[in-house]
Scaffold this motif. Structure first.
Motif, PDB file in Angstrom:
ATOM      1  N   VAL A  64       4.507  -4.285 -64.241  1.00 54.25           N
ATOM      2  CA  VAL A  64       5.744  -5.052 -64.116  1.00 54.25           C
ATOM      3  C   VAL A  64       6.820  -4.250 -63.388  1.00 54.25           C
ATOM      4  CG1 VAL A  64       6.661  -4.315 -66.355  1.00 54.25           C
ATOM      5  CG2 VAL A  64       7.405  -6.469 -65.400  1.00 54.25           C
ATOM      6  N   ILE A  65       6.772  -2.922 -63.483  1.00 60.46           N
ATOM      7  CA  ILE A  65       7.731  -2.077 -62.762  1.00 60.46           C
ATOM      8  C   ILE A  65       7.556  -2.267 -61.260  1.00 60.46           C
ATOM      9  CG2 ILE A  65       8.438   0.294 -62.287  1.00 60.46           C
ATOM     10  CD1 ILE A  65       9.303  -0.664 -64.973  1.00 60.46           C
ATOM     11  N   GLY A  66       6.306  -2.332 -60.796  1.00 61.05           N
ATOM     12  CA  GLY A  66       6.043  -2.554 -59.380  1.00 61.05           C
ATOM     13  C   GLY A  66       6.550  -3.906 -58.918  1.00 61.05           C
ATOM     14  N   GLU A  67       6.403  -4.935 -59.776  1.00 57.77           N
ATOM     15  CA  GLU A  67       6.869  -6.274 -59.421  1.00 57.77           C
ATOM     16  C   GLU A  67       8.391  -6.322 -59.330  1.00 57.77           C
ATOM     17  OE1 GLU A  67       4.921  -8.309 -62.537  1.00 57.77           O
ATOM     18  OE2 GLU A  67       2.951  -8.264 -61.573  1.00 57.77           O
ATOM     19  N   ALA A  70       9.380  -4.536 -56.193  1.00 59.35           N
ATOM     20  CA  ALA A  70       9.125  -5.369 -55.015  1.00 59.35           C
ATOM     21  C   ALA A  70      10.327  -6.241 -54.713  1.00 59.35           C
ATOM     22  CB  ALA A  70       7.888  -6.234 -55.242  1.00 59.35           C
ATOM     23  N   GLY A  71      10.900  -6.836 -55.744  1.00 59.21           N
ATOM     24  CA  GLY A  71      12.086  -7.657 -55.548  1.00 59.21           C
ATOM     25  C   GLY A  71      13.266  -6.843 -55.059  1.00 59.21           C
ATOM     26  N   ILE A  72      13.409  -5.637 -55.621  1.00 58.96           N
ATOM     27  CA  ILE A  72      14.520  -4.768 -55.190  1.00 58.96           C
ATOM     28  C   ILE A  72      14.351  -4.364 -53.733  1.00 58.96           C
ATOM     29  CG2 ILE A  72      15.539  -2.482 -55.523  1.00 58.96           C
ATOM     30  CD1 ILE A  72      14.974  -2.841 -58.532  1.00 58.96           C
ATOM     31  N   ILE A  73      13.103  -4.045 -53.320  1.00 59.14           N
ATOM     32  CA  ILE A  73      12.837  -3.654 -51.936  1.00 59.14           C
ATOM     33  C   ILE A  73      13.083  -4.816 -50.982  1.00 59.14           C
ATOM     34  CG2 ILE A  73      10.969  -3.022 -50.333  1.00 59.14           C
ATOM     35  CD1 ILE A  73       9.821  -1.299 -52.620  1.00 59.14           C
ATOM     36  N   LEU A  74      12.648  -6.038 -51.392  1.00 54.64           N
ATOM     37  CA  LEU A  74      12.802  -7.201 -50.523  1.00 54.64           C
ATOM     38  C   LEU A  74      14.210  -7.783 -50.567  1.00 54.64           C
ATOM     39  CD1 LEU A  74       9.441  -9.044 -51.322  1.00 54.64           C
ATOM     40  CD2 LEU A  74      10.027  -7.830 -49.211  1.00 54.64           C
ATOM     41  N   GLY A  75      15.025  -7.347 -51.521  1.00 54.52           N
ATOM     42  CA  GLY A  75      16.357  -7.900 -51.696  1.00 54.52           C
ATOM     43  C   GLY A  75      17.434  -7.152 -50.918  1.00 54.52           C
ATOM     44  N   MET A 329       4.063 -14.081 -62.686  1.00 53.19           N
ATOM     45  CA  MET A 329       4.764 -12.828 -62.988  1.00 53.19           C
ATOM     46  C   MET A 329       5.338 -12.160 -61.741  1.00 53.19           C
ATOM     47  SD  MET A 329       2.627 -11.097 -66.125  1.00 53.19           S
ATOM     48  CE  MET A 329       3.491  -9.546 -65.930  1.00 53.19           C
ATOM     49  N   PRO A 330       4.580 -12.016 -60.644  1.00 54.72           N
ATOM     50  CA  PRO A 330       5.181 -11.405 -59.450  1.00 54.72           C
ATOM     51  C   PRO A 330       6.361 -12.205 -58.905  1.00 54.72           C
ATOM     52  CG  PRO A 330       2.793 -11.502 -59.236  1.00 54.72           C
ATOM     53  CD  PRO A 330       3.143 -12.283 -60.451  1.00 54.72           C
ATOM     54  N   VAL A 331       6.272 -13.544 -58.994  1.00 48.45           N
ATOM     55  CA  VAL A 331       7.368 -14.372 -58.487  1.00 48.45           C
ATOM     56  C   VAL A 331       8.595 -14.197 -59.364  1.00 48.45           C
ATOM     57  CG1 VAL A 331       8.144 -16.747 -58.112  1.00 48.45           C
ATOM     58  CG2 VAL A 331       5.856 -16.050 -57.380  1.00 48.45           C
ATOM     59  N   PHE A 332       8.430 -14.287 -60.685  1.00 51.31           N
ATOM     60  CA  PHE A 332       9.588 -14.204 -61.573  1.00 51.31           C
ATOM     61  C   PHE A 332      10.255 -12.831 -61.504  1.00 51.31           C
ATOM     62  CE2 PHE A 332      11.229 -12.788 -65.696  1.00 51.31           C
ATOM     63  CZ  PHE A 332      12.348 -13.603 -65.764  1.00 51.31           C
ATOM     64  N   ALA A 336      13.871 -11.512 -60.026  1.00 53.16           N
ATOM     65  CA  ALA A 336      14.822 -10.722 -60.813  1.00 53.16           C
ATOM     66  C   ALA A 336      15.258  -9.485 -60.030  1.00 53.16           C
ATOM     67  CB  ALA A 336      14.190 -10.322 -62.145  1.00 53.16           C
ATOM     68  N   GLY A 337      14.296  -8.842 -59.349  1.00 54.31           N
ATOM     69  CA  GLY A 337      14.640  -7.696 -58.519  1.00 54.31           C
ATOM     70  C   GLY A 337      15.506  -8.086 -57.328  1.00 54.31           C
ATOM     71  N   LEU A 338      15.229  -9.274 -56.746  1.00 55.84           N
ATOM     72  CA  LEU A 338      16.043  -9.759 -55.628  1.00 55.84           C
ATOM     73  C   LEU A 338      17.496  -9.963 -56.044  1.00 55.84           C
ATOM     74  CD1 LEU A 338      13.713 -12.421 -53.966  1.00 55.84           C
ATOM     75  CD2 LEU A 338      14.720 -10.462 -52.812  1.00 55.84           C
ATOM     76  N   ALA A 339      17.669 -10.421 -57.303  1.00 61.28           N
ATOM     77  CA  ALA A 339      19.034 -10.690 -57.780  1.00 61.28           C
ATOM     78  C   ALA A 339      19.802  -9.411 -58.084  1.00 61.28           C
ATOM     79  CB  ALA A 339      18.975 -11.575 -59.031  1.00 61.28           C
TER      80      ALA A 339
END
Length: 755
Positions: A64-67, A70-75, A329-332, A336-339
């Motif tokens: 889940v840390i990687g997921e 991923a959002g933080i990197i893409l955000g 899970m990767p989407v959710f 969250a990381g994107l936000a």
């Protein structure tokens, strides 16, 4: 980082570039919501999230840390900082486009909570309940107080609505006090500590934390909806939640089991059980929403009830887990990381507040759990391990923060701070817990229990979920019902009674009569319950009658997932030394294990005996161990004695050289049987015989002892008709006492097991 991990990273980067170009072209075509952009967002979140999750797992961190990363990197934290136009093209902030993927994420929250609930072991919570409750209360109160105090002193600029500071403070207290049961369970399981005493307490405490946390979140959600402290609305939410939980864990538990079984047994469409579970999850989510609390509580409770269902648990878990883990899970977590815009942490004040949040969250939870463990009777080392494990916030924290952001309790900056805290505490937990658990010694009692549970994982009886009893109107059928009742009563297994005799329909109608087979099953199960002083003897019984040809009836029943069929009919063998045609038909259509019952001797007069004196021959093979397991289970469930015999034939080295020269093999086989009985606290007598014919030795043992039932594990032999070999046939025909043959699956399966 290994080079083999850089190659997929490069492919992901190339995919990102292509997606960016295509997204830019798509954005230029239309300003409305785009299905292409939705698919592109999902592709990136899954590809990058699962890839980073794989890397995280390889270095000992939860996926889940990687997921989240991923959002933080893409955000906006990285991709938006390096190439803002491309990031905005792929993840536009238009409400219509954002709503499309947010809808998928909201479904993902419900499914994730459903899966978390399914992983919740209520028996584990009950077993260590007193200690876990004391630890959980202390582990919640201390960090809750710290979080509430932090919320009261937060600058107004961090709150979306400073006038509703009370709600924000309550939310902060809850966010800091809850642990991620999923992360805790994953790490404890990966370290093989799930069944250790301290591991059970850690997971049970996390479960209680989660449950209390979702109830508090539900109340806060109601509070936030009204904007002020409306006593009436809060009381409605609290009382409604308590009523919902009370009904769910009483009437709801049985209702869910009945729904799952009904769907499995009556619907012929693809995956009907999964459909029913998803509908159940949605219905319970809507109920919790109607009483004024968040939908996640309904999904979580639905998962617990599904996990408590005594049938099909493994199949349900496998089917749901794959879809949830690889898609939702990767989407959710990616969203969250994107936000979370970590670029705001360049502000020294926000960075300092985030560090303070991490410290307060860690010290509060660690200290509270440590104090709770000490008060709960744990040693210092156990309390240290407990505190280390409970500090992981993980997925639960992100879900709570997302809810807080969506209902307007948290600002964007405060959301980013909480997500950062969740990542830091979750990444710190595994190495801390591993170090703490590695120093814990194992006492003798715990070692014996673990050895027994490890054996049960590979065993036959302990993994049964759903037996089928096929019977006619004979005395032998009554004895078979008694045997089936003892087996089902050991673990409260639901059992189906299938009447296949000439008067099958009349037998089905008479299931309530005292002399019915259903009554015999129930009586035997209740006897098990009385002996073990447990409620597992309460079994659910369903009655069916044969309405078509026997082969078609068995085929129809076999597809429902039965993992053992107990057969009790009048004639077991014919004059030609073959099994009766009915048994042949059953064996031909049912590929799973068979238990063929042949009542003889005193069981013809008393087919529902108070005690069984059992003889079980063993040979060291896997199938003879299965017979020994069933014999031990019957001895444990009823009363009487258990005798084990090993016959060394002329094919055995020990017999060829003389029994007195080399008995190590024989002694080892008998010791295995003794150890098996000792695990279940069953007293046994072991006998070694050196004889040219094993059947002769077994029959002689029957004649010279007081046994009244022989239990044999036998393999099916491939051929035109059902056969278990010469020894089993001889014992079945010549024995003066009852015989129970427990077979492997079909002949092909038996061959695979022997190979």
């Amino acid at each position: 980082m290994p080079w083999r991990l850089l190659r997929p990273a490069g492919l992901a980067l190339a995919a990102l570039m292509l997606t960016t170009i295509a997204a830019g072209a798509e954005t230029g075509k239309s300003s409305g919501p785009s299905e292409f952009l939705l698919v592109a967002q999902i592709v990136l979140l899954i590809a990058v999230g699962r890839g980073l999750g794989e890397i995280m797992q390889r270095i000992g961190q939860p996926s889940v840390i990687g997921e989240l990363l991923a959002g933080i990197i893409l955000g906006p934290s990285l991709f938006g900082w390096i190439w803002p136009e491309a990031q905005a093209a792929i993840f536009p902030k238009t409400p219509e486009q954002k709503a499309m993927i947010d809808g998928i994420a909201q479904v993902g929250i419900l499914l994730l909570l459903l899966l978390t609930g399914m992983e919740t072991d209520l028996k584990l919570v009950k077993k260590v309940g007193k200690a876990a409750i004391a630890i959980s209360i202390a582990g919640i109160l201390v960090p809750f107080a710290c979080g509430f105090a932090l919320g009261e002193f937060l600058p107004d600029s961090l709150l979306p609505n400073p006038q509703a500071r009370l709600v924000a403070s309550l939310f902060m207290g809850t966010a800091l006090s809850i642990s991620s049961v999923k992360i805790v369970a994953v790490v404890v399981r990966e370290m093989n500590f799930m069944r250790r005493n301290v591991g059970q307490i850690i997971v049970a405490t996390a479960v209680i934390d989660d449950t209390i946390g979702w109830v508090i979140i539900a109340v806060i959600f109601s509070l936030a909806s009204h904007g002020t402290l409306d006593i009436a609305s809060v009381a409605k939410a609290v009382l409604g939640t308590l009523a919902f939980l009370a009904v769910s864990f009483t009437i709801g538990r049985r209702l869910v089991f009945q729904l799952i079984r009904w769907a499995n047994d009556n619907l012929v469409s693809t995956a009907p059980v999964i459909t029913v579970i998803l509908l159940l999850m949605c219905a319970m989510a809507m109920i919790t929403h109607a009483i004024g609390v968040h939908t996640v509580l309904g999904a979580f409770v639905a998962g617990i009830l599904v996990g408590e269902s005594p049938i099909l648990t493994r199949q349900i878990d496998e089917r749901l887990r794959g879809l949830i883990s690889s898609f939702f899970m990767p989407v959710f977590f990616g969203l969250a990381g994107l936000a979370a815009d970590l670029s705001v942490l360049r502000d020294p004040n926000l960075l300092m507040l985030t560090g303070l949040l991490v410290v307060i969250a860690s010290v509060g939870k660690f200290g509270g759990a440590f104090v709770g463990g000490t008060l709960g009777g744990l040693t210092r080392r156990e309390s240290l391990a407990l505190a280390s494990g409970m500090n992981a916030r993980g997925s639960t924290e992100v879900i709570i923060a997302t809810i807080g952001l969506s209902i307007g309790v948290l600002s964007q900056n405060l959301f980013t701070m909480i997500v950062t805290m969740a990542i830091v505490t979750t990444m710190a937990m595994p190495p801390m817990l591993r170090a703490a658990l590695a120093r814990l010694p194992m006492n003798k009692e715990e070692k014996e229990r673990l050895e027994r549970e490890e054996f049960e994982k590979r065993g036959f009886v302990a993994n049964l979920e759903r037996p089928l009893l096929a019977v006619d109107e004979s005395v032998n059928a009554t004895f078979a019902a008694h045997i089936a009742g003892l087996i089902a009563g050991m673990r409260g297994l639901p059992i189906t009674v299938l009447h296949i005799g000439k008067n099958a329909k009349e037998q089905e109608k008479g299931r309530g009569a005292e002399e019915s087979h259903e009554a015999v099953v129930k009586k035997a199960a209740e006897a098990v319950s009385a002996k073990t002083e447990d409620d597992t003897g309460s079994v659910d019984i369903v009655t069916r009658a044969r309405r078509t040809e026997l082969g078609e009836t068995i085929t129809e029943e076999a597809r429902k997932g039965f993992d053992l069929i107990v057969v009790g009919i009048d004639k077991v063998i014919t004059g030609k030394d073959r099994f009766d045609r009915k048994i042949d038909d059953i064996a031909a259509k049912f590929e799973g294990p068979l238990a063929i019952v042949s009542a003889k001797g005193k069981h013809l007069k008393q087919p529902n005996p108070d005690a069984l004196n059992i003889l079980v021959p063993v040979s060291g093979s896997a199938i003879s161990k299965r017979g020994a397991e069933v014999a031990v289970a019957l001895a444990q469930g009823g009363s009487g004695s258990l005798r084990v015999i090993y016959v060394a034939t002329t094919r055995d080295k020990g017999a060829q050289r003389g029994a007195s020269r080399n008995l190590s093999q024989e002694a080892g086989i008998l010791k295995d049987a003794s150890d098996l009985a000792a695990r279940y606290e069953v007293d046994i007598t072991t006998t070694l015989r050196v004889n040219r014919a094993p059947e002769a030795a077994i029959l002689r043992e029957i004649d010279t002892t007081d046994v009244d039932l022989v239990v044999m594990g036998v393999d099916r032999i491939q051929g035109d008709h059902l056969s278990f070999g010469g020894v089993a046939d001889a014992v079945l025909r010549q024995s003066k006492v009852s015989v129970l043959l427990v077979s492997s699956g079909d002949a092909r399966q038996a061959g695979a097991e022997q190979g």
